[in-house]
Scaffold this active site. Structure first.
Site, PDB file in Angstrom:
ATOM      1  N   SER A 165      -0.408 -25.749   2.629  1.00  0.00           N
ATOM      2  CA  SER A 165       0.031 -24.624   1.618  1.00  0.00           C
ATOM      3  C   SER A 165       1.531 -24.760   1.398  1.00  0.00           C
ATOM      4  CB  SER A 165      -0.340 -23.056   2.110  1.00  0.00           C
ATOM      5  OG  SER A 165      -1.638 -23.138   2.554  1.00  0.00           O
ATOM      6  N   GLU A 390      -7.630 -25.002   0.434  1.00  0.00           N
ATOM      7  CA  GLU A 390      -7.046 -24.270  -0.854  1.00  0.00           C
ATOM      8  C   GLU A 390      -6.576 -23.016  -0.326  1.00  0.00           C
ATOM      9  OE1 GLU A 390      -6.995 -25.972  -3.153  1.00  0.00           O
ATOM     10  OE2 GLU A 390      -8.916 -27.502  -2.901  1.00  0.00           O
TER      11      GLU A 390
END
Length: 411
Positions: A165, A390
């Site tokens: 991330s 994600e």
């Protein structure tokens, strides 16, 4: 309540309020307990039913075998292409507005297995979206039609061994050499990287983070499958290597500059994920309901015990919650009003619901629940991976917190 006729009393002499007293007769359908189909148009239900039939007839019969051995991805991609699974959001097959129809497709695919939804999420939400949003006309013309039919397979290379991330922490670099670019670095956990024909690769440059369209047969490109997974076994996860990969100037995505570009692609993928998690939860709930009605213990079906009914009622409520949230976000998206933080909340909430329902459903299957004969344990394992990619549970919690408070707590 005038003119009401009660037909039963309990042991204390109190009246039971029977279903027919409440609404004439009990028409609750366990497969759509709240009648959420009424929120969909006839055309949307028709499209949903086509995908459901495809999953039931052509995918589900192979799920156990493919979980052990992996499916033939290129053949599967071409099968998906023939059934118009690709290109609903971008490219030559795109519809307007496609958001809820696309979401229903994701729900039905993941009710079969997460990897089926992930194949479309990677191809559409990540690769095709990046090309459509940030690519040149030539890049779009070369790749979008082939990706839409499944003739070509794409992968999206952002995550690295030490940077997920935290996009700013990536170490893959691209430097100019005359009119060319030279790419060096590694990416990890890249879906379909071994089989891909093209990779959308994100790298640090002197101009900031940029994206590149990289044909996978180019010199210096390598792809190694990550083989020792217990989750997402239908899907190929890959470590990519770039060793002095020389790319022409035309490989650069001209409209992508800075970290917002790759993050916008992953935000697109989260939309498909939040629908898919609702599909996994639904399949687990249905499996648990069937099992509780069919299996007998102490001379009664499991469904006859109060604790079983409590579990089923909670699972049903969670599946309805996840599906309603997905439909609502789809409607917002069709109006151009869905925000990245709202999609983060959707991914956070629905994946958590999917995990909770999968674990309860697995438990209701008893010892048999840890075998591949029943779907909940497979969904449970897959959703552990979905909760990570994600954006992790923690990342989306902080994204929602930032939207609520205006304070960035990531660092």
């Amino acid at each position: 309540m005038a003119d009401v006729s009660f037909s039963e009393r309990n042991a204390a002499g109190e009246y039971w309020l029977l279903p027919e007293v409440l609404h004439g007769k009990d028409e609750s359908d366990p497969t759509d307990f709240l009648g959420l189909d009424l929120l969909l148009s006839p055309a949307e239900r028709h499209e949903r039913d086509l995908v459901r039939q495809f999953v039931e007839n052509e995918l589900k019969p192979h799920t156990r075998e493919w979980f052990r051995t992996k499916p033939p991805l290129r053949e599967l991609a071409q099968l998906f292409g023939r059934h118009r699974m690709f290109g609903r959001l971008v490219g030559p097959a795109a519809q307007t507005p496609p958001a809820v129809v696309f979401g229903l497709q994701m729900l039905e695919l993941e009710a079969g297995d997460t990897a089926f939804r992930q194949l479309v999420s990677t191809q559409d939400n990540l690769v095709m979206f990046a090309l459509a949003e940030y690519g040149s006309p030539e890049q779009r013309a070369e790749w979008l039609p082939r990706l839409a039919t499944g003739e070509a397979v794409g992968c999206f290379a952002m995550t690295e061994p030490d940077a997920g991330s935290d996009v700013a922490g990536m170490r893959t670099v691209a430097r100019r050499d005359g009119r060319d670019w030279v790419l060096n670095g590694r990416k990890r956990w890249i879906t379909n990287g071994v089989d891909a024909d093209v990779a959308i690769v994100w790298a640090k440059t002197e101009e900031g983070i940029r994206g590149f369209v990289v044909p996978t047969r180019i010199r210096g490109f390598s792809a190694v499958d990550i083989a020792d997974k217990v989750s997402m076994r239908h899907s190929s996860s890959t470590e990519l290597g770039f060793s002095d990969v020389r790319l022409p100037e035309t490989a650069l995505l001209p409209l992508a500059s800075g970290p917002r570009a790759p993050l916008s692609c992953t935000s697109e993928a989260r939309y498909g994920i939040l629908w898919g998690a609702a599909g996994a939860a639904r399949d687990c709930f249905h499996a648990a309901l069937r099992r509780s009605l069919e299996r007998t213990q102490f001379g009664r079906p499991l469904a006859a015990f109060q604790l079983t009914q409590q579990r089923l009622a909670v699972m049903c409520a969670k599946v309805c919650h996840a599906t309603m949230l997905a439909i609502h976000l789809g409607r917002l998206r069709e109006q151009g009003r869905a925000t990245a933080a709202q999609l983060s909340l959707g991914k956070l909430q629905n994946v958590q619901i999917g995990l909770e329902v999968a674990r309860e459903a697995r438990a209701l299957h008893g010892g048999d629940g840890i075998t591949m004969a029943f779907s909940p344990v497979r969904h449970m394992l897959n959703l552990e991976a979905v909760s990570t990619y994600e954006g992790t549970h923690e990342i989306h919690t902080l994204a929602v917190g930032r939207a609520l408070t205006g304070i960035d707590a990531f660092r």
